[in-house]
Design a protein around this motif. Structure first.
Motif, PDB file in Angstrom:
ATOM      1  N   VAL A   5       4.408  21.249   9.659  1.00  0.00           N
ATOM      2  CA  VAL A   5       4.577  19.814   9.388  1.00  0.00           C
ATOM      3  C   VAL A   5       3.444  19.014  10.024  1.00  0.00           C
ATOM      4  O   VAL A   5       2.904  18.075   9.409  1.00  0.00           O
ATOM      5  N   GLN A   6       3.057  19.371  11.253  1.00  0.00           N
ATOM      6  CA  GLN A   6       1.984  18.637  11.921  1.00  0.00           C
ATOM      7  C   GLN A   6       0.657  18.797  11.186  1.00  0.00           C
ATOM      8  O   GLN A   6      -0.114  17.827  11.056  1.00  0.00           O
ATOM      9  N   LEU A   7       0.366  19.987  10.683  1.00  0.00           N
ATOM     10  CA  LEU A   7      -0.872  20.204   9.934  1.00  0.00           C
ATOM     11  C   LEU A   7      -0.838  19.505   8.582  1.00  0.00           C
ATOM     12  O   LEU A   7      -1.867  19.021   8.100  1.00  0.00           O
ATOM     13  N   CYS A   8       0.340  19.466   7.976  1.00  0.00           N
ATOM     14  CA  CYS A   8       0.460  18.767   6.690  1.00  0.00           C
ATOM     15  C   CYS A   8       0.166  17.278   6.843  1.00  0.00           C
ATOM     16  O   CYS A   8      -0.334  16.634   5.910  1.00  0.00           O
ATOM     17  N   ARG A   9       0.465  16.708   7.992  1.00  0.00           N
ATOM     18  CA  ARG A   9       0.171  15.295   8.228  1.00  0.00           C
ATOM     19  C   ARG A   9      -1.325  15.014   8.273  1.00  0.00           C
ATOM     20  O   ARG A   9      -1.751  13.866   8.142  1.00  0.00           O
ATOM     21  N   LEU A  10      -2.136  16.060   8.461  1.00  0.00           N
ATOM     22  CA  LEU A  10      -3.588  15.902   8.454  1.00  0.00           C
ATOM     23  C   LEU A  10      -4.165  15.923   7.050  1.00  0.00           C
ATOM     24  O   LEU A  10      -5.382  15.790   6.876  1.00  0.00           O
ATOM     25  N   GLY A  11      -3.291  16.130   6.055  1.00  0.00           N
ATOM     26  CA  GLY A  11      -3.741  16.118   4.670  1.00  0.00           C
ATOM     27  C   GLY A  11      -3.839  17.480   4.025  1.00  0.00           C
ATOM     28  O   GLY A  11      -4.228  17.581   2.857  1.00  0.00           O
ATOM     29  N   LEU A  12      -3.488  18.539   4.745  1.00  0.00           N
ATOM     30  CA  LEU A  12      -3.551  19.888   4.185  1.00  0.00           C
ATOM     31  C   LEU A  12      -2.310  20.174   3.355  1.00  0.00           C
ATOM     32  O   LEU A  12      -1.236  19.614   3.608  1.00  0.00           O
ATOM     33  N   SER A  13      -2.439  21.059   2.372  1.00  0.00           N
ATOM     34  CA  SER A  13      -1.297  21.420   1.541  1.00  0.00           C
ATOM     35  C   SER A  13      -0.333  22.296   2.328  1.00  0.00           C
ATOM     36  O   SER A  13      -0.740  23.027   3.239  1.00  0.00           O
ATOM     37  N   ARG A  14       0.949  22.224   1.970  1.00  0.00           N
ATOM     38  CA  ARG A  14       1.963  22.989   2.705  1.00  0.00           C
ATOM     39  C   ARG A  14       1.763  24.492   2.519  1.00  0.00           C
ATOM     40  O   ARG A  14       1.978  25.269   3.452  1.00  0.00           O
ATOM     41  N   GLY A  15       1.379  24.916   1.322  1.00  0.00           N
ATOM     42  CA  GLY A  15       1.151  26.344   1.098  1.00  0.00           C
ATOM     43  C   GLY A  15       0.028  26.887   1.960  1.00  0.00           C
ATOM     44  O   GLY A  15       0.153  27.957   2.576  1.00  0.00           O
ATOM     45  N   TYR A  16      -1.072  26.140   2.048  1.00  0.00           N
ATOM     46  CA  TYR A  16      -2.213  26.580   2.852  1.00  0.00           C
ATOM     47  C   TYR A  16      -1.855  26.599   4.341  1.00  0.00           C
ATOM     48  O   TYR A  16      -2.179  27.554   5.060  1.00  0.00           O
ATOM     49  N   THR A  17      -1.203  25.550   4.822  1.00  0.00           N
ATOM     50  CA  THR A  17      -0.847  25.494   6.235  1.00  0.00           C
ATOM     51  C   THR A  17       0.173  26.567   6.597  1.00  0.00           C
ATOM     52  O   THR A  17       0.141  27.109   7.708  1.00  0.00           O
ATOM     53  N   THR A  18       1.057  26.891   5.657  1.00  0.00           N
ATOM     54  CA  THR A  18       2.031  27.959   5.913  1.00  0.00           C
ATOM     55  C   THR A  18       1.329  29.293   6.115  1.00  0.00           C
ATOM     56  O   THR A  18       1.650  30.055   7.037  1.00  0.00           O
ATOM     57  N   ILE A  19       0.346  29.589   5.244  1.00  0.00           N
ATOM     58  CA  ILE A  19      -0.424  30.838   5.386  1.00  0.00           C
ATOM     59  C   ILE A  19      -1.165  30.849   6.713  1.00  0.00           C
ATOM     60  O   ILE A  19      -1.179  31.858   7.437  1.00  0.00           O
ATOM     61  N   LEU A  20      -1.778  29.724   7.055  1.00  0.00           N
ATOM     62  CA  LEU A  20      -2.568  29.640   8.291  1.00  0.00           C
ATOM     63  C   LEU A  20      -1.692  29.842   9.524  1.00  0.00           C
ATOM     64  O   LEU A  20      -2.020  30.639  10.423  1.00  0.00           O
ATOM     65  N   VAL A  21      -0.556  29.135   9.583  1.00  0.00           N
ATOM     66  CA  VAL A  21       0.327  29.233  10.745  1.00  0.00           C
ATOM     67  C   VAL A  21       0.965  30.613  10.837  1.00  0.00           C
ATOM     68  O   VAL A  21       1.061  31.192  11.932  1.00  0.00           O
ATOM     69  N   LEU A  22       1.407  31.153   9.705  1.00  0.00           N
ATOM     70  CA  LEU A  22       2.029  32.484   9.717  1.00  0.00           C
ATOM     71  C   LEU A  22       1.032  33.557  10.135  1.00  0.00           C
ATOM     72  O   LEU A  22       1.365  34.471  10.902  1.00  0.00           O
ATOM     73  N   PHE A  23      -0.209  33.452   9.661  1.00  0.00           N
ATOM     74  CA  PHE A  23      -1.236  34.416  10.069  1.00  0.00           C
ATOM     75  C   PHE A  23      -1.494  34.325  11.568  1.00  0.00           C
ATOM     76  O   PHE A  23      -1.631  35.349  12.259  1.00  0.00           O
ATOM     77  N   GLY A  24      -1.564  33.086  12.094  1.00  0.00           N
ATOM     78  CA  GLY A  24      -1.755  32.923  13.529  1.00  0.00           C
ATOM     79  C   GLY A  24      -0.591  33.482  14.334  1.00  0.00           C
ATOM     80  O   GLY A  24      -0.798  34.134  15.366  1.00  0.00           O
TER      81      GLY A  24
END
Length: 355
Positions: free
Chosen positions: A57-76
């Motif tokens: 949710v915090q990354l989505c507030r920066l303008g990133l798509s939810r699908g992309y941020t989900t992949i990024l956070v899950l990978f991390g």
């Protein structure tokens, strides 16, 4: 007596929303009781999804798509988990093996000390009493060793299931986080129209569970890290193993801290005896527990509903007996659920019912 029960029933369940809430609770409890083992990967995925939803949710507030941020956070999350397991588990396992090897020596010293008590306190303790206690403990130790041996063989069969979970759980976490709104909407469409109390309880529990999971993970990391560093600084043997135990002990409020004190004290007593070093360590350990209970917990769980310690202990014993580790982990949220349901049934009925 029947009139009293009838008045209570009409007061609590004459409202259709109350009946729907009760029916939903009964169905959910039945599903967990019958298919709890099968649904365990789903529950594990839901826990991780709650943990990862906040950074997404915090990354989505920066303008990133939810699908992309989900992949990024899950990978991390997966990367950090693998690095932690690779760096932590081998050391903890090796220290556990070494501690198990030294247990006979520790127990032998303990027996020698116990046998000196009748001479020190002849009016209070008899030698036969100590001998009976030692015989009983030895029998229990043998029985426990046999159980651990049989459990180690039976756990081999669950290794294949663990590999399946390692594939299924990340996939479910990805879709739970990415398609959260759609999944919530689909579940909501299955609920009956008389769902005012269901929504009231669900909203409260969603906040409580999310806050609890994030706070509990942070508490485990902080308490475990501080304990490990403190034990290592004071040159206590098995510092990492004991620090990990102290960290995970926060899962069981009050009881966990009391139980984990035993191995910490035993290792310190075996290493130093009743010397100043032993007492310095126990004082440092007591300070860690005091700071955790009086400073860290109020900060991390400021949004949580306060529960009396008696209710928390009862919840840990009850839900832990039902569902083991996950029952202990969710004891406080489940106790909060019981409280939220009670508050919902006790609250005045609204004139309008949400459809």
């Amino acid at each position: 007596m029947l009139n009293v029960f009838e008045r209570w029933y009409k007061r609590k369940f004459s409202d259709p929303d109350s009946m729907m809430l009760l029916l939903l609770l009964l169905i959910s409890s039945l599903l967990l009781a019958v298919w709890g083992g099968i649904l365990m990967p789903v529950l594990v995925a839901a826990v991780i999804a709650y943990l990862l939803d906040w950074p997404v949710v915090q990354l989505c507030r920066l303008g990133l798509s939810r699908g992309y941020t989900t992949i990024l956070v899950l990978f991390g999350f997966i990367s950090v988990s693998i690095l932690t397991l690779v760096g932590l588990v081998p050391v903890v396992v090796q220290q556990s093996i070494n501690l198990i090897k030294e247990m006979p020596q520790i127990w032998e010293k303990g027996q020698v000390w116990l046998l000196t008590l009748p001479k020190t306190y002849p009016d209070l303790i008899q030698l036969t009493q100590i001998q009976d206690v030692l015989d009983g403990i030895n029998e229990r130790v043998v029985g426990l060793a046999e159980q651990l041996l049989s459990a180690s063989f039976s756990s081999l069969g669950g290794f294949g299931a663990l590999l399946i979970y390692m594939i299924l759980v990340p996939l479910m976490v990805f879709f739970m986080v990415k398609d959260k709104e759609m999944l919530v909407s689909n579940i909501s469409s299955l609920l009956p129209s008389e769902r005012r109390l269901i929504k009231q309880v669900g909203t409260e529990m969603n906040l409580q569970i999310a806050n609890y999971i994030r706070g509990k993970v942070i508490e485990i990391v902080i308490v475990g890290t501080v304990s490990t560093v403190t034990f290592a600084f004071m040159d206590l043997r098995y510092a990492l193993l004991l620090g990990v135990l102290v960290g995970f002990s926060v899962l069981i409020p009050y009881i966990g801290a009391a139980v984990v004190t035993i191995p910490v004290a035993i290792v310190a007593l075996f290493q130093w005896g009743l010397t100043p070093d032993f007492w310095y360590l126990m004082v440092a350990y007591g300070i860690i527990q005091a700071l955790d209970g009086n400073a860290l917990v109020p900060i991390l769980f400021s949004e949580a509903v306060s529960l009396h310690p008696v209710y928390i202990i009862i919840a840990v014993l009850f839900f832990g007996g039902l569902w083991g580790f996950w029952g202990v982990f969710f004891a406080i949220p489940l106790a909060t659920l019981v409280k939220a349901v009670g508050n919902a049934w006790s609250s005045p009925k609204e004139l309008t019912t949400e459809t």
